[in-house]
Design a protein around this motif. Structure first.
Motif, short mmCIF file in Angstrom:
data_model
loop_
_atom_site.label_atom_id
_atom_site.label_comp_id
_atom_site.label_asym_id
_atom_site.label_seq_id
_atom_site.Cartn_x
_atom_site.Cartn_y
_atom_site.Cartn_z
N MET A 162 -85.10 24.98 -12.27
CA MET A 162 -84.69 25.13 -13.67
C MET A 162 -83.55 26.13 -13.75
SD MET A 162 -88.29 24.97 -15.83
CE MET A 162 -89.12 26.22 -14.86
N PRO A 163 -82.30 25.67 -13.71
CA PRO A 163 -81.18 26.57 -13.94
C PRO A 163 -80.86 26.71 -15.43
CG PRO A 163 -80.37 24.44 -13.21
CD PRO A 163 -81.88 24.34 -13.25
N PHE A 164 -80.42 27.90 -15.80
CA PHE A 164 -79.95 28.17 -17.15
C PHE A 164 -78.47 28.53 -17.06
CE2 PHE A 164 -79.21 30.95 -20.85
CZ PHE A 164 -79.76 30.19 -21.87
N PHE A 165 -77.63 27.67 -17.64
CA PHE A 165 -76.19 27.88 -17.59
C PHE A 165 -75.76 28.65 -18.84
CE2 PHE A 165 -77.06 23.80 -15.40
CZ PHE A 165 -76.63 24.15 -14.12
N LEU A 166 -75.60 29.95 -18.68
CA LEU A 166 -75.26 30.81 -19.82
C LEU A 166 -73.75 30.73 -20.07
CD1 LEU A 166 -76.72 34.34 -20.44
CD2 LEU A 166 -74.35 33.84 -20.97
N HIS A 167 -73.40 30.40 -21.31
CA HIS A 167 -72.01 30.17 -21.68
C HIS A 167 -71.51 31.18 -22.71
CE1 HIS A 167 -70.78 26.08 -20.15
NE2 HIS A 167 -72.08 26.03 -19.90
N PHE A 168 -70.21 31.43 -22.66
CA PHE A 168 -69.56 32.10 -23.78
C PHE A 168 -69.67 31.22 -25.03
CE2 PHE A 168 -66.68 33.96 -20.36
CZ PHE A 168 -67.24 35.24 -20.43
N ARG A 169 -69.46 31.81 -26.21
CA ARG A 169 -69.41 31.02 -27.43
C ARG A 169 -68.17 30.12 -27.37
NH1 ARG A 169 -70.19 33.94 -32.19
NH2 ARG A 169 -68.68 32.68 -33.32
N PRO A 170 -68.21 28.94 -27.97
CA PRO A 170 -67.12 27.98 -27.79
C PRO A 170 -65.75 28.48 -28.23
CG PRO A 170 -69.04 26.89 -28.72
CD PRO A 170 -69.34 28.36 -28.72
N ASP A 171 -65.71 29.38 -29.24
CA ASP A 171 -64.42 29.85 -29.72
C ASP A 171 -63.95 31.12 -29.04
OD1 ASP A 171 -66.30 31.51 -30.85
OD2 ASP A 171 -65.61 31.28 -32.93
N TYR A 172 -64.69 31.59 -28.04
CA TYR A 172 -64.26 32.78 -27.30
C TYR A 172 -63.09 32.42 -26.38
CZ TYR A 172 -64.28 36.76 -24.11
OH TYR A 172 -63.91 37.84 -23.36
N VAL A 173 -62.04 33.21 -26.46
CA VAL A 173 -60.86 32.97 -25.63
C VAL A 173 -61.01 33.76 -24.33
CG1 VAL A 173 -58.36 33.18 -25.42
CG2 VAL A 173 -59.38 32.50 -27.60
N ILE A 174 -61.02 33.03 -23.22
CA ILE A 174 -61.16 33.65 -21.90
C ILE A 174 -59.78 34.17 -21.48
CG2 ILE A 174 -61.89 33.33 -19.51
CD1 ILE A 174 -63.47 30.84 -20.52
N GLU A 175 -59.58 35.43 -21.65
CA GLU A 175 -58.30 36.08 -21.35
C GLU A 175 -58.56 37.21 -20.37
OE1 GLU A 175 -54.34 37.79 -23.68
OE2 GLU A 175 -56.16 37.32 -24.81
N THR A 176 -57.87 37.23 -19.26
CA THR A 176 -58.15 38.16 -18.17
C THR A 176 -58.25 39.60 -18.68
OG1 THR A 176 -56.96 36.74 -16.62
CG2 THR A 176 -57.36 39.00 -15.94
N SER A 193 -74.97 27.63 -24.33
CA SER A 193 -75.77 27.71 -23.11
C SER A 193 -76.71 26.52 -23.01
CB SER A 193 -76.57 29.01 -23.08
OG SER A 193 -75.71 30.13 -23.12
N VAL A 194 -76.97 26.09 -21.77
CA VAL A 194 -77.78 24.90 -21.53
C VAL A 194 -78.82 25.21 -20.46
CG1 VAL A 194 -77.75 22.52 -20.69
CG2 VAL A 194 -75.89 23.33 -22.14
N MET A 195 -80.07 24.81 -20.74
CA MET A 195 -81.14 24.91 -19.76
C MET A 195 -81.38 23.53 -19.17
SD MET A 195 -85.00 26.41 -20.32
CE MET A 195 -85.29 25.35 -21.74
N ARG A 196 -81.41 23.46 -17.86
CA ARG A 196 -81.55 22.18 -17.16
C ARG A 196 -82.88 22.13 -16.41
NH1 ARG A 196 -76.87 19.91 -13.14
NH2 ARG A 196 -75.97 19.37 -15.17
N LEU A 197 -83.64 21.08 -16.64
CA LEU A 197 -84.82 20.78 -15.84
C LEU A 197 -84.36 19.76 -14.81
CD1 LEU A 197 -87.30 20.18 -18.81
CD2 LEU A 197 -86.35 22.34 -17.95
N LEU A 198 -84.60 20.04 -13.56
CA LEU A 198 -83.93 19.31 -12.49
C LEU A 198 -84.93 18.80 -11.47
CD1 LEU A 198 -81.11 18.66 -11.26
CD2 LEU A 198 -81.07 20.99 -10.39
N ARG A 199 -84.76 17.54 -11.09
CA ARG A 199 -85.58 16.96 -10.03
C ARG A 199 -84.70 16.27 -9.00
NH1 ARG A 199 -87.67 11.73 -8.85
NH2 ARG A 199 -89.52 11.84 -7.52
N TYR A 200 -84.86 16.68 -7.75
CA TYR A 200 -84.26 15.99 -6.61
C TYR A 200 -85.36 15.17 -5.96
CZ TYR A 200 -80.76 19.76 -7.06
OH TYR A 200 -79.83 20.64 -7.53
N PRO A 201 -85.18 13.87 -5.81
CA PRO A 201 -86.27 13.03 -5.29
C PRO A 201 -86.45 13.22 -3.79
CG PRO A 201 -84.29 11.73 -5.50
CD PRO A 201 -83.95 13.09 -6.06
N PRO A 202 -87.59 12.80 -3.28
CA PRO A 202 -87.75 12.76 -1.82
C PRO A 202 -86.76 11.74 -1.24
CG PRO A 202 -89.82 12.20 -2.94
CD PRO A 202 -88.77 12.29 -3.99
#
Length: 309
Positions: free
Chosen positions: A262-276, A164-173
């Motif tokens: 400030m978005p927080f991109f919550l991720h699965f663990r890297p070795d988790y297999v995304i299977e429907t 997971s990654v937390m992003r501090l974000l600035r869009y300029p004028p």
């Protein structure tokens, strides 16, 4: 007027899971109130984010890691662009990720964090905020599990030590007549499991409805805007929608000032297999679902598409 859910998760989740789930199925978005992230921590983090972005470019650029895919530290303007977009987004950002001890089996997937010396208390504040985001995200995932008819703790092992990654974000004028309605972040979908966003009360965030209309999101102050990412869309075979969204400059005075979030991109663990999930496969079309893929492989595939690796 949309019926995007606006729900307090201070209530028992059994009472709100269906409303949250309905909103995620229809819009891919929900507004979450009473999320438990302390307001004084949010205020402190917002002030430190603004302090960092006000530093001279040469200072900020010293924290940029060329070839690092933007995973940690500073990413300057003109780097990231939406998938299939022709121009780069008008934004700069800083990433804070998970810190794992040496020897941890997943440490190879996660780079060390950088911490700017120029902002006092930066590391402590954003370490605390990262943990608070994780707690709030876990509660949203628990509600999603209830909605999907899964064991309520289903997602706990899938995101344990996730990337997971937390992003501090600035869009300029933006200067001149082109400021009003200009695109700060082009239309895109998020890669991850769910995204939790602080700062969306500043106008500009819009989602694309199933009818092809752009719908502005206007949450109350302090609330989280939560949306489904492509990984969870994939896991549920599209039952929970990863919705295209964008950030535009608002109209009026707000168009001519910087926007911070400030978005927080919550991720699965890297070795988790995304299977429907079996419950999300149509018995009439049993082969109509995405092929299994690890969370890490999917992430790398998508980062290449948006010019970060």
């Amino acid at each position: 007027m949309s019926d995007i859910a606006s729900v307090s998760i201070a209530r028992p989740l059994e009472e709100v899971a269906e409303e949250i789930g309905r909103s995620f199925e229809e819009y891919g978005f929900a507004v979450i109130r009473d999320h438990g992230i302390p307001q004084d921590l949010i205020d402190r983090a917002e002030a430190m984010s603004k302090e960092f972005f006000s530093l001279p470019d040469e200072v900020k650029n010293a924290y940029h890691i060329p070839g690092g895919g933007g995973a940690r530290g500073y990413t300057p303007f003109g780097t990231e662009k939406a998938k299939d977009a022709n121009v780069h987004d008008l934004k700069e950002f800083w990433h804070v990720g998970r810190e794992l001890p040496d020897g941890h089996p997943l440490a190879e997937y996660m780079a060390d964090n950088l911490w700017p010396d120029e902002v006092d208390g930066f590391r402590d504040t954003f370490t605390r905020l990262y943990a608070a985001f994780e707690e709030a995200g876990a509660r949203v995932l628990e509600a999603i599990a209830i909605h999907l008819g899964l064991p309520r703790e289903f997602f706990v092992p899938t995101v344990e030590d996730g990337n997971s990654v937390m992003r501090l974000l600035r869009y300029p004028p933006i200067e001149g007549k082109e400021a009003e309605g200009a695109i700060r972040a082009a239309a895109h979908g998020d890669i991850n499991t769910i995204t939790l966003l602080l700062g969306a009360e500043e106008a500009g965030l819009e989602l694309l409805t199933a009818d092809g209309e752009w719908l502005a999101i206007d949450p109350p102050a302090g609330a989280l805007v939560v949306n489904i990412g492509d990984m969870l869309d994939r896991l549920t075979n599209g039952k929970l929608r990863s919705t295209t969204h964008r950030v535009v400059n608002p109209h009026g005075e707000a168009a001519y000032r910087a926007r911070y979030s400030m978005p927080f991109f919550l991720h699965f663990r890297p070795d988790y297999v995304i299977e429907t999930l079996p419950s999300c496969i149509d018995p009439e079309s049993p082969s109509d679902h995405p092929a299994p893929i690890s969370s890490h492989d999917y992430l790398m595939q998508r980062l290449r598409e948006i010019n970060l690796v």
